[in-house]
Motif scaffolding. Structure first.
Motif, PDB file in Angstrom:
ATOM      1  N   PHE A 248      -6.357  -0.909  -5.815  1.00 33.41           N
ATOM      2  CA  PHE A 248      -6.612  -2.347  -5.792  1.00 33.41           C
ATOM      3  C   PHE A 248      -7.607  -2.745  -6.890  1.00 33.41           C
ATOM      4  CE2 PHE A 248      -9.179  -5.990  -4.378  1.00 33.41           C
ATOM      5  CZ  PHE A 248      -8.190  -6.946  -4.255  1.00 33.41           C
ATOM      6  N   VAL A 249      -8.674  -1.976  -7.010  1.00 36.26           N
ATOM      7  CA  VAL A 249      -9.704  -2.285  -8.023  1.00 36.26           C
ATOM      8  C   VAL A 249      -9.078  -2.237  -9.425  1.00 36.26           C
ATOM      9  CG1 VAL A 249     -11.872  -1.507  -9.066  1.00 36.26           C
ATOM     10  CG2 VAL A 249     -11.637  -1.525  -6.580  1.00 36.26           C
ATOM     11  N   VAL A 250      -8.286  -1.192  -9.690  1.00 36.02           N
ATOM     12  CA  VAL A 250      -7.667  -1.057 -11.011  1.00 36.02           C
ATOM     13  C   VAL A 250      -6.718  -2.240 -11.251  1.00 36.02           C
ATOM     14  CG1 VAL A 250      -6.170   0.378 -12.458  1.00 36.02           C
ATOM     15  CG2 VAL A 250      -7.874   1.456 -10.991  1.00 36.02           C
ATOM     16  N   GLY A 251      -5.950  -2.596 -10.225  1.00 43.09           N
ATOM     17  CA  GLY A 251      -5.004  -3.715 -10.339  1.00 43.09           C
ATOM     18  C   GLY A 251      -5.716  -5.022 -10.692  1.00 43.09           C
ATOM     19  N   GLN A 252      -6.859  -5.254 -10.058  1.00 43.81           N
ATOM     20  CA  GLN A 252      -7.618  -6.481 -10.326  1.00 43.81           C
ATOM     21  C   GLN A 252      -8.129  -6.505 -11.768  1.00 43.81           C
ATOM     22  OE1 GLN A 252      -8.929  -9.192  -7.821  1.00 43.81           O
ATOM     23  NE2 GLN A 252      -6.807  -8.631  -7.546  1.00 43.81           N
ATOM     24  N   VAL A 253      -8.579  -5.363 -12.253  1.00 40.37           N
ATOM     25  CA  VAL A 253      -9.087  -5.301 -13.629  1.00 40.37           C
ATOM     26  C   VAL A 253      -7.936  -5.542 -14.609  1.00 40.37           C
ATOM     27  CG1 VAL A 253     -10.119  -3.773 -15.369  1.00 40.37           C
ATOM     28  CG2 VAL A 253     -11.091  -3.884 -13.070  1.00 40.37           C
ATOM     29  N   LEU A 254      -6.779  -4.952 -14.327  1.00 39.25           N
ATOM     30  CA  LEU A 254      -5.624  -5.170 -15.220  1.00 39.25           C
ATOM     31  C   LEU A 254      -5.233  -6.639 -15.233  1.00 39.25           C
ATOM     32  CD1 LEU A 254      -3.412  -2.068 -14.366  1.00 39.25           C
ATOM     33  CD2 LEU A 254      -4.424  -2.594 -16.598  1.00 39.25           C
ATOM     34  N   GLU A 255      -5.321  -7.262 -14.055  1.00 40.13           N
ATOM     35  CA  GLU A 255      -4.908  -8.661 -13.953  1.00 40.13           C
ATOM     36  C   GLU A 255      -5.901  -9.602 -14.644  1.00 40.13           C
ATOM     37  OE1 GLU A 255      -3.806  -9.682  -9.879  1.00 40.13           O
ATOM     38  OE2 GLU A 255      -4.571 -11.711 -10.288  1.00 40.13           O
ATOM     39  N   LYS A 256      -7.186  -9.306 -14.487  1.00 39.48           N
ATOM     40  CA  LYS A 256      -8.197 -10.272 -14.944  1.00 39.48           C
ATOM     41  C   LYS A 256      -8.818  -9.943 -16.294  1.00 39.48           C
ATOM     42  CE  LYS A 256      -9.325 -11.618 -10.267  1.00 39.48           C
ATOM     43  NZ  LYS A 256     -10.241 -11.481  -9.154  1.00 39.48           N
ATOM     44  N   ASN A 257      -8.698  -8.710 -16.748  1.00 37.49           N
ATOM     45  CA  ASN A 257      -9.448  -8.321 -17.950  1.00 37.49           C
ATOM     46  C   ASN A 257      -8.586  -7.692 -19.040  1.00 37.49           C
ATOM     47  OD1 ASN A 257     -11.573  -7.620 -15.451  1.00 37.49           O
ATOM     48  ND2 ASN A 257     -12.381  -8.852 -17.117  1.00 37.49           N
TER      49      ASN A 257
END
Ligand code: 4AD
Ligand code: MG
Length: 512
Positions: A248-257
């Motif tokens: 989940f953390v990796v997914g959020q970083v890919l999505e936002k950054n």
């Protein structure tokens, strides 16, 4: 002056053709005849602003021309879309106001050595690289809270000043607490276990302290750790929680950054592969891998690769040095100087890798069952996988007192029953980044726990309250801790975790 009618660079999209005012700092500038290219940063992004002679008042044009890097200013101009420009938009400048001029800013766009940059971290935070890392870290922290908040966990703030040793007596920061000895917390886990018996699923998230005497790229003396703790969970349940959480953390970083990751040169494609299930190895299997011929071959191939990298870097350095000897323009000389600093530091790193490779190969070949995995062992396992690896069930003697010994009750999950090992796990990030999570099922039996406390030479009296949890309605429970800086280093591809916290604390120095 700045006011609420200013526009943020991140909000330029949709404002094409409009006149806006940006408030920020001069990041970089160059002049070409009657045109000046000013890169402005405002905390939300970068924007190239083009001031043309005749299109702005003469005295403004002149002031801008002599303005130093990091001067603060407002720039007014008309927004136009420009794909080739940083951020995708440009400003055709119509006016500007200098707020505070900066002269001789010490950190120029040229490269500087790491010691210089650490001493100047208060200013270096403004650099593009530090900004991108800070943005990724922000997303990681936000995603951590979001994951636990949305999955039924309650946040418990555990104390920073504590009386009991949570992890390791050898790395305590002592504090004189009104004449008594206390120390800065190494983990919130023990207090969190109390809270898990009240709330079921809990987490704490805060700074933790270890007086680590090691100066490795993976160790800080102050770092941030998030720790979930769950009542009624076994090892398999913990692994599942950890892989869902990290994905989940990796997914959020890919999505936002995405744009920050690109600027940092992170390996976006490999991050996209971070989905459950992760690899699972027992410690015993990991030990066999380390001693195998496959590992020795792998390391030998790596050594050859390092050697050829070294040759290439040396060749490039030679070429640049030769070019610099000739007559080159000032801008080219600056560029060469910057590249040489980078290349020499790369050369040094590659040299260290070449030196360490045979040592690591020897350590791996001679690995004996019973030892904890060392940093180089973790690196090897982690390099051999393209997704995170769980290493489970380490030898009891190598691990913390609170970890539950394997028993027939857990045989199913651990793959077998063996009370020489504990029901713990480390999660190793791929590509050589190594351990980012450590966790375990906790010893929930009063007598067994007391025995471990005594055996490890800890003062059982101090653990009265911790032992109480095993007296009054003890249940199987466990949790883990994820280090924020190591996670950010992995995601951004940053080699040293000191770059992944704004103000790093390390053994040899508190810089700022
Ligand atoms: O493996 P550790 O020591 O585990 C614990 O502290 C457990 N009490 C956690 C728990 O079960 N609740 O540390 C957990 C993680 C490591 O995997 C690493 O990511 C990070 O914390 N860490 C460090 N990060 C930076 N500098 C250091 N000196 C670190 N030591 C640990
Ligand atoms: Mg650990």
């Amino acid at each position: 002056m700045p006011n609420n009618t200013n526009t943020y660079i991140a909000e330029l999209k949709g404002k094409t053709g409009q006149e806006v005012t940006l408030a920020g700092w001069l990041y970089n500038s160059r002049a070409s005849g009657k045109i000046q290219f000013l890169i402005i940063r405002d905390g939300t992004g970068l924007c190239q602003c083009i001031a043309e002679y005749g299109k702005v008042p003469d005295e403004v044009f002149d002031k801008l021309k002599h303005l130093g890097q990091e001067s603060s200013l407002t720039v007014t101009g008309v927004v136009r879309a420009e794909e080739r420009s940083v951020g995708g938009f440009e400003l055709a400048v119509t006016g500007a106001e200098i707020i505070s001029p900066a002269v001789d800013y010490p950190i120029t766009p040229k490269a500087h050595g790491i010691d210089f940059l650490l001493k100047n971290r208060h200013l270096h935070l403004r650099s593009q690289r530090q900004w991108c890392i800070g943005k990724v870290r922000h997303t990681v922290v936000d995603a951590i809270r979001r994951f636990f908040n949305d999955n039924g966990f309650t946040l418990i703030d555990t104390p920073i000043l504590t009386g009991i040793i949570g992890e390791d007596a050898g790395s305590l920061f002592e504090v004189d607490y009104f004449g008594e000895s206390a120390h800065l917390t190494q983990t919130g886990q023990l207090h969190l276990e109390c809270a898990a018996m009240s709330f079921g699923r809990v987490y704490c998230f805060g700074p933790t302290f270890r007086a680590e005497k090691s100066k490795t790229r993976r160790h800080l003396t102050e770092f941030w750790m998030v720790e979930p703790e769950v009542a009624f969970i076994d090892l398999a349940g913990l692994l599942e929680l950890a892989e869902n959480f990290v994905s989940f953390v990796v997914g959020q970083v890919l999505e936002k950054n995405e744009s920050e990751l690109k600027t940092l040169g992170a390996n976006i494609e490999s991050l996209k592969k971070i989905q459950p299930p992760f690899y699972r190895l027992t410690y015993t299997e990991a030990a066999e891998i380390l001693k195998s011929k496959k590992t020795q071959d792998f390391l030998a191939a790596q050594l050859n690769e390092f050697k050829s990298q070294k040759q290439q870097i040396e060749k490039k350095i030679g070429e640049l040095e030769n070019e610099a000897k000739g007559s080159v323009k000032q801008w080219r000389a600056d560029k060469i100087a910057a590249e040489l600093i980078e290349l020499r530091s790369e050369l040094e790193e590659t040299g260290t890798k070449i030196e360490n490779n045979p040592k690591h190969a020897k350590l791996a070949a001679e690995f004996e069952w019973g030892k904890d995995l060392g940093g180089s062992d973790e690196t090897i396992i982690s390099l051999m996988h393209n997704k995170p690896v769980f290493v489970t069930c380490y030898p009891k003697e190598a691990k913390a007192f609170y970890m539950k010994a394997d028993s027939p009750r857990f045989a199913g999950e651990a793959g077998r029953s063996n009370d020489k090992v504990v029901l713990n796990f480390d999660m190793l990030a791929p590509a050589g980044f190594g351990e980012i999570i450590g966790g375990s099922v906790r010893e929930d039996d009063y007598e067994m726990l007391l025995e471990r406390i005594n055996k490890q030479g800890l003062n059982a009296e101090n653990y009265d309250w911790y032992l109480d949890l095993r007296k009054y309605g003890s249940v199987p429970h466990g949790g883990f801790g994820l280090g924020v800086e190591r996670t950010v280093a992995w995601l951004t591809g940053e080699k040293h975790i000191r770059q992944c916290i704004a103000f790093p604390r390390m053994m040899d120095k508190i810089y700022i």
